[in-house]
Write a protein that holds these residues in place. Structure first.
Motif, PDB file in Angstrom:
ATOM      1  N   VAL A 282      -6.173  -7.418  -3.130  1.00 31.27           N
ATOM      2  CA  VAL A 282      -5.426  -7.634  -1.881  1.00 31.27           C
ATOM      3  C   VAL A 282      -4.542  -6.422  -1.611  1.00 31.27           C
ATOM      4  O   VAL A 282      -3.859  -5.924  -2.503  1.00 31.27           O
ATOM      5  N   GLN A 283      -4.580  -5.954  -0.382  1.00 26.91           N
ATOM      6  CA  GLN A 283      -3.732  -4.844   0.041  1.00 26.91           C
ATOM      7  C   GLN A 283      -2.405  -5.416   0.522  1.00 26.91           C
ATOM      8  O   GLN A 283      -2.278  -5.847   1.669  1.00 26.91           O
ATOM      9  N   TRP A 284      -1.402  -5.436  -0.345  1.00 25.53           N
ATOM     10  CA  TRP A 284      -0.132  -6.094  -0.043  1.00 25.53           C
ATOM     11  C   TRP A 284       0.732  -5.303   0.943  1.00 25.53           C
ATOM     12  O   TRP A 284       1.614  -5.868   1.567  1.00 25.53           O
TER      13      TRP A 284
ATOM     14  N   GLU B 179      -4.724 -14.935   2.069  1.00 27.46           N
ATOM     15  CA  GLU B 179      -4.878 -15.388   0.683  1.00 27.46           C
ATOM     16  C   GLU B 179      -3.746 -16.329   0.278  1.00 27.46           C
ATOM     17  O   GLU B 179      -3.985 -17.399  -0.287  1.00 27.46           O
ATOM     18  N   LEU B 180      -2.513 -15.936   0.590  1.00 33.12           N
ATOM     19  CA  LEU B 180      -1.367 -16.769   0.223  1.00 33.12           C
ATOM     20  C   LEU B 180      -1.363 -18.085   1.000  1.00 33.12           C
ATOM     21  O   LEU B 180      -1.041 -19.142   0.438  1.00 33.12           O
TER      22      LEU B 180
END
Length: 112
Positions: free
Chosen positions: A61-63, A72-73
């Motif tokens: 995941v590219q935070w 995703e969260l």
């Protein structure tokens, strides 16, 4: 070996190994109780596997770029809530997979 013969031998070996792994516990524990460690593993293995799957899914995941891991969260939150509400692992897994695919395919969080 020819391609067909090699394929048949491979299938036979895999089938025999699968059958052996299914029969072995019944042969080993048919006359006595399984060890306590086996009961511990049986109880704790499914949550550990699910935790590993979550970690694996979040590893790329590219935070720091949009959408910042929000799909995703959000999906993890929905799956956790659904699982605590209904206590049905299959429902949680399939609903989470469907929701995540819908969020990603329809680019729901593209406004960020």
């Amino acid at each position: 070996m020819t391609g067909t013969l090699q394929m048949l031998v491979t299938i036979a070996v895999i089938a025999l190994a699968t059958f052996a792994t299914r029969v072995l516990p019944f042969l080993c524990f048919s006359s006595r109780e399984p060890p306590a460690i086996l009961s511990t593993i049986e109880k704790n293995l499914p949550p550990m596997i699910l935790l590993l799957l979550v970690i694996y899914c979040l590893k790329d995941v590219q935070w720091f770029t949009a959408p910042y891991g929000i799909p995703e969260l959000f999906t993890i939150g929905v799956v956790a809530g659904l699982h605590f509400w209904k206590r049905n692992a299959m429902l949680s897994i399939f609903a989470g997979t469907g929701l995540y695919m819908a969020l990603v395919q329809f680019n729901v969080f593209s406004f960020l």
